[in-house]
Design an enzyme around this catalytic site. Structure first.
Site, mmCIF file in Angstrom:
data_model
loop_
_atom_site.group_PDB
_atom_site.id
_atom_site.type_symbol
_atom_site.label_atom_id
_atom_site.label_comp_id
_atom_site.label_asym_id
_atom_site.label_seq_id
_atom_site.Cartn_x
_atom_site.Cartn_y
_atom_site.Cartn_z
ATOM 1 N N HIS A 171 38.904 6.836 46.163
ATOM 2 C CA HIS A 171 40.147 6.874 45.432
ATOM 3 C C HIS A 171 40.181 5.722 44.411
ATOM 4 O O HIS A 171 39.490 4.588 44.757
ATOM 5 C CB HIS A 171 41.264 7.016 46.242
ATOM 6 C CG HIS A 171 41.543 8.450 46.687
ATOM 7 N ND1 HIS A 171 42.704 9.027 46.745
ATOM 8 C CD2 HIS A 171 40.655 9.440 47.181
ATOM 9 C CE1 HIS A 171 42.818 10.452 46.958
ATOM 10 N NE2 HIS A 171 41.330 10.627 47.321
ATOM 11 N N ASN B 25 42.832 9.590 42.321
ATOM 12 C CA ASN B 25 41.353 9.813 42.626
ATOM 13 C C ASN B 25 40.355 9.050 41.464
ATOM 14 O O ASN B 25 40.825 8.624 40.675
ATOM 15 C CB ASN B 25 40.968 11.189 42.456
ATOM 16 C CG ASN B 25 41.342 11.876 43.900
ATOM 17 O OD1 ASN B 25 42.464 11.998 44.309
ATOM 18 N ND2 ASN B 25 40.331 12.377 44.617
ATOM 19 N N ARG C 37 41.403 20.760 44.201
ATOM 20 C CA ARG C 37 41.979 20.622 45.400
ATOM 21 C C ARG C 37 42.801 19.371 45.539
ATOM 22 O O ARG C 37 44.050 19.317 45.712
ATOM 23 C CB ARG C 37 40.787 20.827 46.582
ATOM 24 C CG ARG C 37 41.562 20.880 47.916
ATOM 25 C CD ARG C 37 41.988 19.781 48.635
ATOM 26 N NE ARG C 37 40.834 18.725 48.840
ATOM 27 C CZ ARG C 37 41.270 17.496 49.460
ATOM 28 N NH1 ARG C 37 42.301 17.101 49.575
ATOM 29 N NH2 ARG C 37 40.115 16.777 49.676
ATOM 30 N N ASP C 38 42.226 18.341 45.421
ATOM 31 C CA ASP C 38 42.578 17.216 45.781
ATOM 32 C C ASP C 38 43.684 16.379 44.766
ATOM 33 O O ASP C 38 44.789 15.939 44.987
ATOM 34 C CB ASP C 38 41.402 15.747 45.977
ATOM 35 C CG ASP C 38 41.896 14.565 46.693
ATOM 36 O OD1 ASP C 38 42.917 14.646 47.331
ATOM 37 O OD2 ASP C 38 41.156 13.814 46.774
ATOM 38 N N CYS D 16 46.342 11.748 48.566
ATOM 39 C CA CYS D 16 46.822 12.422 49.929
ATOM 40 C C CYS D 16 48.110 12.444 50.291
ATOM 41 O O CYS D 16 48.767 11.402 50.118
ATOM 42 C CB CYS D 16 45.961 12.151 51.094
ATOM 43 S SG CYS D 16 46.373 12.878 52.698
ATOM 44 N N HIS E 2 33.578 10.069 48.355
ATOM 45 C CA HIS E 2 34.542 10.430 47.727
ATOM 46 C C HIS E 2 35.584 9.110 47.747
ATOM 47 O O HIS E 2 36.118 8.800 48.820
ATOM 48 C CB HIS E 2 35.187 11.535 48.655
ATOM 49 C CG HIS E 2 36.881 11.984 48.231
ATOM 50 N ND1 HIS E 2 36.989 13.105 47.934
ATOM 51 C CD2 HIS E 2 37.849 11.428 48.315
ATOM 52 C CE1 HIS E 2 38.095 13.350 47.825
ATOM 53 N NE2 HIS E 2 38.845 12.372 48.000
HETATM 54 N N1 COA Z 1 46.968 28.569 56.313
HETATM 55 C C1 COA Z 1 48.015 28.995 56.137
HETATM 56 N N2 COA Z 1 49.217 28.680 57.018
HETATM 57 C C2 COA Z 1 48.932 28.112 58.127
HETATM 58 C C3 COA Z 1 47.576 27.765 58.501
HETATM 59 C C4 COA Z 1 46.456 28.158 57.491
HETATM 60 N N3 COA Z 1 45.291 27.593 57.780
HETATM 61 N N4 COA Z 1 47.709 26.825 59.687
HETATM 62 C C5 COA Z 1 48.830 27.085 60.036
HETATM 63 N N5 COA Z 1 49.517 27.762 59.137
HETATM 64 C C6 COA Z 1 51.184 27.800 59.192
HETATM 65 C C7 COA Z 1 51.424 28.377 60.687
HETATM 66 O O1 COA Z 1 51.395 29.907 60.469
HETATM 67 C C8 COA Z 1 53.038 28.106 60.761
HETATM 68 O O2 COA Z 1 53.731 28.666 60.013
HETATM 69 P P1 COA Z 1 55.260 29.123 60.239
HETATM 70 O O3 COA Z 1 55.886 27.544 60.255
HETATM 71 O O4 COA Z 1 55.656 29.719 59.023
HETATM 72 O O5 COA Z 1 55.284 29.649 61.676
HETATM 73 C C9 COA Z 1 52.892 26.571 60.213
HETATM 74 O O6 COA Z 1 51.546 26.686 59.391
HETATM 75 C C10 COA Z 1 52.467 25.684 61.088
HETATM 76 O O7 COA Z 1 51.385 25.857 62.079
HETATM 77 P P2 COA Z 1 51.018 25.107 63.316
HETATM 78 O O8 COA Z 1 49.734 25.896 63.816
HETATM 79 O O9 COA Z 1 52.106 24.902 64.248
HETATM 80 O O10 COA Z 1 50.296 23.738 62.615
HETATM 81 P P3 COA Z 1 51.063 22.413 62.577
HETATM 82 O O11 COA Z 1 52.576 22.422 62.262
HETATM 83 O O12 COA Z 1 50.590 21.486 63.626
HETATM 84 O O13 COA Z 1 50.345 21.921 61.143
HETATM 85 C C11 COA Z 1 48.305 22.285 59.775
HETATM 86 C C12 COA Z 1 48.940 22.083 61.054
HETATM 87 C C13 COA Z 1 46.819 21.789 59.572
HETATM 88 C C14 COA Z 1 48.307 23.794 59.555
HETATM 89 C C15 COA Z 1 49.169 21.623 58.677
HETATM 90 O O14 COA Z 1 49.585 20.316 58.746
HETATM 91 C C16 COA Z 1 48.301 21.757 57.391
HETATM 92 O O15 COA Z 1 48.100 22.747 56.673
HETATM 93 N N6 COA Z 1 47.921 20.389 56.851
HETATM 94 C C17 COA Z 1 47.445 20.274 55.516
HETATM 95 C C18 COA Z 1 46.582 19.081 55.381
HETATM 96 C C19 COA Z 1 46.067 18.847 54.111
HETATM 97 O O16 COA Z 1 45.719 19.622 53.383
HETATM 98 N N7 COA Z 1 46.155 17.656 53.777
HETATM 99 C C20 COA Z 1 45.736 17.047 52.581
HETATM 100 C C21 COA Z 1 44.047 17.124 52.436
HETATM 101 S S1 COA Z 1 43.417 15.930 53.382
HETATM 102 ZN ZN ZN Z 2 40.889 12.441 48.188
#
Ligand code: COA
Ligand code: ZN
Length: 302
Positions: A208, A248, A12-13, A239, A206
């Site tokens: 880094h 990490n 994942r990370d 991240c 965890h």
């Molecule tokens: N799985 C898949 N797609 C998702 C989702 C999920 N859990 N949650 C939201 N989405 C999609 C939405 O359908 C939308 O898609 P579209 O643009 O095609 O319509 C898009 O993501 C944005 O959704 P929204 O609800 O408006 O969220 P956002 O723009 O505020 O983003 C997150 C929020 C959390 C979904 C997004 O920032 C994210 O996935 N971040 C990942 C963070 C991460 O993993 N960081 C590293 C580890 S710490």
């Molecule tokens: Zn990490």
């Protein structure tokens, strides 16, 4: 000597940070996961159910989940979820353990998952009530400092922040040093404060390795009584929403240290090193591990 549960988070990370096109093939990910399991890994965060736009490398979370749940039914497997939708996708595939990420830093929480602290707490409660039998580890990102706000110096702030999550039913919290800014004294202070405030809360760490302190911070945590530690194969990772979050703590380096010290990890160093070398030769990225650069394990002649 005591037992240490090593939680592998590389799939994942590590994988989430890789910038390559086309993305890492699902088969290659499964191959690396297989080598980790053969080396003795029992706990693994193996993907995320997040927006594929935010993290393109983990867009195959469904396929990876189907494969690992079928192949390793007895293993402690979990995936990161940022919201109810992610939890629902994971749950419907049969996964019963996830980690839910929230940052102590307001600005990193916004950059990472686009939420305020209040929205994050609400979403946590929403997931808990929708899926009462889902085991949810809370990943507290930026516990020790933030890429935008700097280093934190008040362990009580961590205690205070987690109170709402404790009240909402959190039983395990992973203290994440998202940008590798922690130091061993701070680690002991934060863990000490949390143990005093919440004696039954299960803690993981965890770290880094941005400043080369991943290992000593992990040891400081172990000396403070922590028995569950996270690391990533090869030290691949960081991240994507935290500028400067390179590398990490590498699993094989940590396993070498813990095994040498006599801790029981259940992981075979030579096998995990072979897996790290295999991964580094097949997947480009930011590897902070040391052993992957050692050509042979024989002692050097001075
Ligand atoms: N799985 C898949 N797609 C998702 C989702 C999920 N859990 N949650 C939201 N989405 C999609 C939405 O359908 C939308 O898609 P579209 O643009 O095609 O319509 C898009 O993501 C944005 O959704 P929204 O609800 O408006 O969220 P956002 O723009 O505020 O983003 C997150 C929020 C959390 C979904 C997004 O920032 C994210 O996935 N971040 C990942 C963070 C991460 O993993 N960081 C590293 C580890 S710490
Ligand atoms: Zn990490």
């Amino acid at each position: 000597m005591s037992k240490i549960e090593v939680v592998e988070v590389g799939p994942r990370d590590g994988f989430q940070s890789v910038k390559c096109a086309p993305p890492i093939a699902t088969e290659l990910k499964l191959d690396v996961i297989d080598q980790l399991v053969s080396a003795g890994v029992k706990h693994m965060e193996y993907t995320s159910f997040v927006s594929p736009k935010a993290i393109p490398q983990l867009a195959d979370s469904k396929a990876v989940t189907e494969a690992v749940l079928k192949k390793y039914p007895g293993l402690d497997l979990f995936a990161l979820v940022p919201n109810l939708r992610g939890a629902q996708n994971a749950y419907e595939l049969g996964l019963r353990k996830v980690c839910y990420v929230v940052s102590l830093s307001k600005s990193h929480n916004k950059a990472n998952i686009n939420r305020t602290h209040e929205q994050s707490l609400d979403a946590y409660k929403e997931i808990r009530s929708a899926y009462p039998d889902l085991n949810i580890v809370v990943d507290l990102a930026t516990t020790f400092g933030c890429p935008f706000e700097g280093k934190y110096n008040d362990p009580q702030a961590v205690v205070d922040f987690l109170k709402d999550y404790i009240d909402a039913g959190m039983t395990t919290c992973c203290l994440c040093d998202t940008i590798g800014i922690a130091d061993p004294a701070q680690v002991k202070a934060v863990i000490g404060a949390l143990k005093a405030a919440y004696p039954t809360l299960n803690l993981q760490v965890h770290f880094h390795d941005t400043r080369g302190l991943g290992m000593v911070n992990t040891m400081a945590a172990i000396e403070s009584g922590i028995t569950e530690v996270q690391s990533a194969l090869g030290g691949l990772g960081g991240c994507p929403f935290a500028p400067g979050a390179s590398g990490n703590l590498s699993t094989e380096d940590m396993i070498w240290m813990l095994n040498e010290m006599g801790y029981e990890t259940g992981i075979e160093f030579s096998k995990v090193l072979a897996a790290a070398k295999y991964q580094a030769s097949h997947i480009p990225g930011n590897y902070s591990g040391h052993h992957i650069h050692i050509e042979q394990e024989t002692p050097c002649k001075f």
